[in-house]
Design a protein around this motif. Structure first.
Motif, PDB file in Angstrom:
ATOM      1  N   PHE A   1       0.812  -1.350  -0.093  1.00 44.54           N
ATOM      2  CA  PHE A   1      -0.069   0.094  -0.022  1.00 44.54           C
ATOM      3  C   PHE A   1       1.200   1.143  -0.026  1.00 44.54           C
ATOM      4  O   PHE A   1       0.668   2.218  -0.724  1.00 44.54           O
ATOM      5  CB  PHE A   1      -0.985   0.197   1.196  1.00 44.54           C
ATOM      6  N   THR A   2       2.102   1.278   0.705  1.00 45.68           N
ATOM      7  CA  THR A   2       3.030   2.289   0.655  1.00 45.68           C
ATOM      8  C   THR A   2       3.415   2.702  -0.802  1.00 45.68           C
ATOM      9  O   THR A   2       3.470   3.746  -1.042  1.00 45.68           O
ATOM     10  CB  THR A   2       4.080   2.054   1.579  1.00 45.68           C
ATOM     11  N   LYS A   3       3.579   1.525  -1.264  1.00 48.35           N
ATOM     12  CA  LYS A   3       4.055   1.846  -2.697  1.00 48.35           C
ATOM     13  C   LYS A   3       2.937   2.365  -3.540  1.00 48.35           C
ATOM     14  O   LYS A   3       2.940   3.153  -4.672  1.00 48.35           O
ATOM     15  CB  LYS A   3       4.466   0.493  -3.444  1.00 48.35           C
ATOM     16  N   GLY A   4       1.706   1.962  -3.197  1.00 46.68           N
ATOM     17  CA  GLY A   4       0.417   2.210  -4.086  1.00 46.68           C
ATOM     18  C   GLY A   4       0.040   3.595  -4.049  1.00 46.68           C
ATOM     19  O   GLY A   4      -0.296   4.325  -4.896  1.00 46.68           O
ATOM     20  N   LEU A   5       0.460   4.166  -2.782  1.00 46.96           N
ATOM     21  CA  LEU A   5       0.203   5.604  -2.863  1.00 46.96           C
ATOM     22  C   LEU A   5       0.732   6.478  -3.451  1.00 46.96           C
ATOM     23  O   LEU A   5       0.330   7.607  -3.617  1.00 46.96           O
ATOM     24  CB  LEU A   5       0.447   5.753  -1.094  1.00 46.96           C
ATOM     25  N   GLU A   6       2.121   5.906  -3.940  1.00 46.77           N
ATOM     26  CA  GLU A   6       2.826   6.718  -4.984  1.00 46.77           C
ATOM     27  C   GLU A   6       2.160   7.352  -6.318  1.00 46.77           C
ATOM     28  O   GLU A   6       2.303   8.243  -6.741  1.00 46.77           O
ATOM     29  CB  GLU A   6       4.032   6.188  -5.470  1.00 46.77           C
ATOM     30  N   ARG A   7       0.894   6.531  -6.429  1.00 48.49           N
ATOM     31  CA  ARG A   7       0.079   7.238  -7.602  1.00 48.49           C
ATOM     32  C   ARG A   7      -0.447   8.422  -7.324  1.00 48.49           C
ATOM     33  O   ARG A   7      -1.283   9.112  -8.467  1.00 48.49           O
ATOM     34  CB  ARG A   7      -0.974   5.993  -7.837  1.00 48.49           C
ATOM     35  N   TYR A   8      -0.719   8.695  -5.951  1.00 49.26           N
ATOM     36  CA  TYR A   8      -1.365   9.872  -5.506  1.00 49.26           C
ATOM     37  C   TYR A   8      -0.531  10.966  -5.370  1.00 49.26           C
ATOM     38  O   TYR A   8      -0.777  12.222  -5.306  1.00 49.26           O
ATOM     39  CB  TYR A   8      -1.906   9.645  -4.314  1.00 49.26           C
ATOM     40  N   TRP A   9       0.834  10.846  -5.420  1.00 47.62           N
ATOM     41  CA  TRP A   9       1.871  11.865  -5.218  1.00 47.62           C
ATOM     42  C   TRP A   9       2.035  12.601  -6.277  1.00 47.62           C
ATOM     43  O   TRP A   9       2.518  11.869  -7.376  1.00 47.62           O
ATOM     44  CB  TRP A   9       3.204  11.160  -4.901  1.00 47.62           C
ATOM     45  N   ASP A  10       1.981  14.066  -6.310  1.00 45.48           N
ATOM     46  CA  ASP A  10       2.299  15.050  -7.367  1.00 45.48           C
ATOM     47  C   ASP A  10       3.655  15.355  -7.011  1.00 45.48           C
ATOM     48  O   ASP A  10       4.035  16.353  -6.647  1.00 45.48           O
ATOM     49  CB  ASP A  10       1.266  15.791  -7.469  1.00 45.48           C
ATOM     50  N   LYS A  11       4.636  14.616  -7.764  1.00 45.33           N
ATOM     51  CA  LYS A  11       6.090  14.987  -7.655  1.00 45.33           C
ATOM     52  C   LYS A  11       6.275  16.213  -8.499  1.00 45.33           C
ATOM     53  O   LYS A  11       7.377  16.965  -8.241  1.00 45.33           O
ATOM     54  CB  LYS A  11       7.149  14.012  -8.079  1.00 45.33           C
ATOM     55  N   ASP A  12       5.544  16.646  -9.420  1.00 46.27           N
ATOM     56  CA  ASP A  12       5.950  17.832 -10.176  1.00 46.27           C
ATOM     57  C   ASP A  12       5.254  18.953  -9.780  1.00 46.27           C
ATOM     58  O   ASP A  12       5.664  20.248 -10.482  1.00 46.27           O
ATOM     59  CB  ASP A  12       5.369  17.531 -11.930  1.00 46.27           C
ATOM     60  N   ALA A  13       4.471  18.993  -8.857  1.00 46.90           N
ATOM     61  CA  ALA A  13       3.878  20.279  -8.350  1.00 46.90           C
ATOM     62  C   ALA A  13       5.238  21.229  -7.700  1.00 46.90           C
ATOM     63  O   ALA A  13       5.951  20.772  -7.341  1.00 46.90           O
ATOM     64  CB  ALA A  13       2.933  20.019  -7.300  1.00 46.90           C
ATOM     65  N   PRO A  14       4.907  22.541  -7.678  1.00 50.06           N
ATOM     66  CA  PRO A  14       6.092  23.476  -6.911  1.00 50.06           C
ATOM     67  C   PRO A  14       6.369  23.065  -5.661  1.00 50.06           C
ATOM     68  O   PRO A  14       7.529  22.964  -5.297  1.00 50.06           O
ATOM     69  CB  PRO A  14       5.281  24.687  -6.935  1.00 50.06           C
ATOM     70  N   VAL A  15       5.131  22.675  -4.890  1.00 54.39           N
ATOM     71  CA  VAL A  15       5.524  21.886  -3.719  1.00 54.39           C
ATOM     72  C   VAL A  15       4.871  20.721  -3.755  1.00 54.39           C
ATOM     73  O   VAL A  15       3.543  20.547  -3.626  1.00 54.39           O
ATOM     74  CB  VAL A  15       5.104  22.624  -2.396  1.00 54.39           C
ATOM     75  N   PRO A  16       5.516  19.556  -3.994  1.00 51.81           N
ATOM     76  CA  PRO A  16       4.813  18.116  -3.980  1.00 51.81           C
ATOM     77  C   PRO A  16       3.924  17.835  -2.766  1.00 51.81           C
ATOM     78  O   PRO A  16       4.362  18.071  -1.681  1.00 51.81           O
ATOM     79  CB  PRO A  16       6.074  17.253  -4.039  1.00 51.81           C
TER      80      PRO A  16
END
Length: 418
Positions: free
Chosen positions: A98-113
């Motif tokens: 699930f920890t890995k699955g949460l990466e799909r929700y992480w916006d790494k490209d935002a000004p502040v991720p």
């Protein structure tokens, strides 16, 4: 009859009365650990999406929104963090999946991720500061349990996003929603403070303590009802306060008070936590049923705050209140056919095709995992019986009293709103 004889006779009567009252109460099914395992397994069976590391938000599945949003994900992450701690052989693997699955929700490209509410995408920017704050708390807990540095890294990055929602309008405070900055809410500033203080407890960075203090002070100044020590929902940019009170808002301020007490050693914070906890029990612990009169998705956070207050004060009334609430849920809200929980905490007759929500069952599971270190109602009764067999009447009275104070009634909950 002398005093000692009268006292002994009274004690025997107390034990008899306590035993008689408990004899008519339905027996608990199992201890908290077993119940937590059962419910967590039921969640994995019904809501988990195999090979994807994520969850459905509803059963039957909502075709328009088939996967859970970040609020429910945050609750379920806290469930698996606790489950992996107590039962690693069963739950460590799904926890890391699930920890890995949460990466799909992480916006790494935002000004502040940060975490988007529903799957990150290049053209999407849908972030709630409070959704992220719940994950900070979960990541800090996971790090304490595992010492795996990835969780500390996640907590730090996510807290950076949370704190990016602060500005000086209204004298400070964090907004609720990044895309509509029109209110500053207790539900983000309180967990924001607890997240900063959790990081301070791990890394001892002065800046974390300062953030925790700043967020706490702003929330007290702007959103606490000084007449009862509870917290209102939000204040908009015109300075108008929305005065609805929810369990979780005060709950996180109780925890912030306790964290500041631990960090600063100032007794005033402990006293404030007790005042807020007492006010919460008075307002939300239904006197007939014992269930907390709010939604389950909020109530598990009040339960956690009351347990932490019990740990800080050794006052058993706080733990008893949580156990009584859990006993109500187990008896009246658990679906005996599936093991998951219904959405509404009351005693009504359920429809066979009633929808189930991940966040509601996860909230109940979190409640049960929080209670694993403590004796449940049936275990308290057994301790009382054992003490009686040994002739330890005073000890038996204590156990029976705890059991009675932790046993639910059978009345439907009534939510109190301003």
């Amino acid at each position: 009859m002398n005093f000692n004889s009268r006292f002994s006779a009274g004690l025997r009567v107390s034990v008899f009365v306590a035993g008689a009252l408990l004899a008519g109460v339905p027996q608990a099914r199992a201890n908290y650990r077993t119940k937590a395992i059962e419910l967590t397994n039921a969640i994995q069976r019904d809501f988990y999406v195999q090979n994807e590391g994520i969850y459905h938000g509803e059963i039957p599945v909502n075709a328009k929104l088939p996967y859970e949003v970040m609020w429910g994900n945050g609750v379920q992450f806290s469930v698996l963090a606790a489950a992996a701690r107590y039962e690693p052989d069963s739950f460590k693997k799904p926890f890391y999946e699930f920890t890995k699955g949460l990466e799909r929700y992480w916006d790494k490209d935002a000004p502040v991720p940060g975490f988007d509410a529903y799957f990150s995408s290049r053209d999407g920017d849908d972030k709630y500061y409070d959704d992220n704050a719940w994950l900070v708390l979960g990541f800090c807990e996971a790090y304490r349990n595992t010492k795996d540095k990835q969780f500390l890294d996640w907590a730090r990055k996510t807290q950076d996003f949370v704190q990016s929602g602060w500005d000086e309008k209204l004298g400070g405070g964090i907004y609720w929603y990044q895309n509509k900055k029109d209110s500053k809410n207790t539900c983000i500033n309180a967990p924001g403070a607890v997240g900063a203080l959790a990081l301070y407890s791990i890394e001892n960075k002065k800046s974390d303590l300062e953030w925790g203090q700043k967020l706490y002070d702003w929330t007290v100044a702007n959103l606490q009802d000084k007449t009862d020590n509870l917290y209102w929902d939000n204040i908009n940019l015109d300075g108008k306060v929305e005065k609805t009170k929810w369990t979780y808002n005060t709950a996180l301020m109780i925890r912030a008070s306790l964290d500041l007490w631990k960090a600063t050693k100032k007794n005033s914070y402990l006293q404030e936590a007790k005042r807020e906890a007492d006010a919460s029990v008075m307002r939300w612990a239904d006197p007939q049923s014992g269930a907390f009169a709010d939604s389950a998705r909020f109530n598990h956070l009040l339960a956690e705050a009351l347990i932490q207050t019990y740990e800080a004060t050794s006052d058993i009334k706080y733990l008893n209140a949580v156990r009584r609430h859990a006993d109500f849920g187990d008896r009246y809200v658990r679906d005996v056919r599936t093991g998951t929980y219904f959405n509404n905490w009351n005693t009504e007759t359920r429809k066979p095709d009633e929808h189930k929500s991940l966040i509601e069952s996860a909230s109940a599971a979190r409640l049960l995992w929080l209670l694993v270190p403590y004796s449940d109602v049936e275990e308290l009764r057994i301790k009382g019986d054992d003490a009686m067999q040994k002739g330890e009447s005073r000890v038996a009275v204590g156990w029976y009293q705890q059991a009675m104070n932790s046993t639910a009634g059978a009345a439907a909950t009534k939510i109190k709103r301003d």
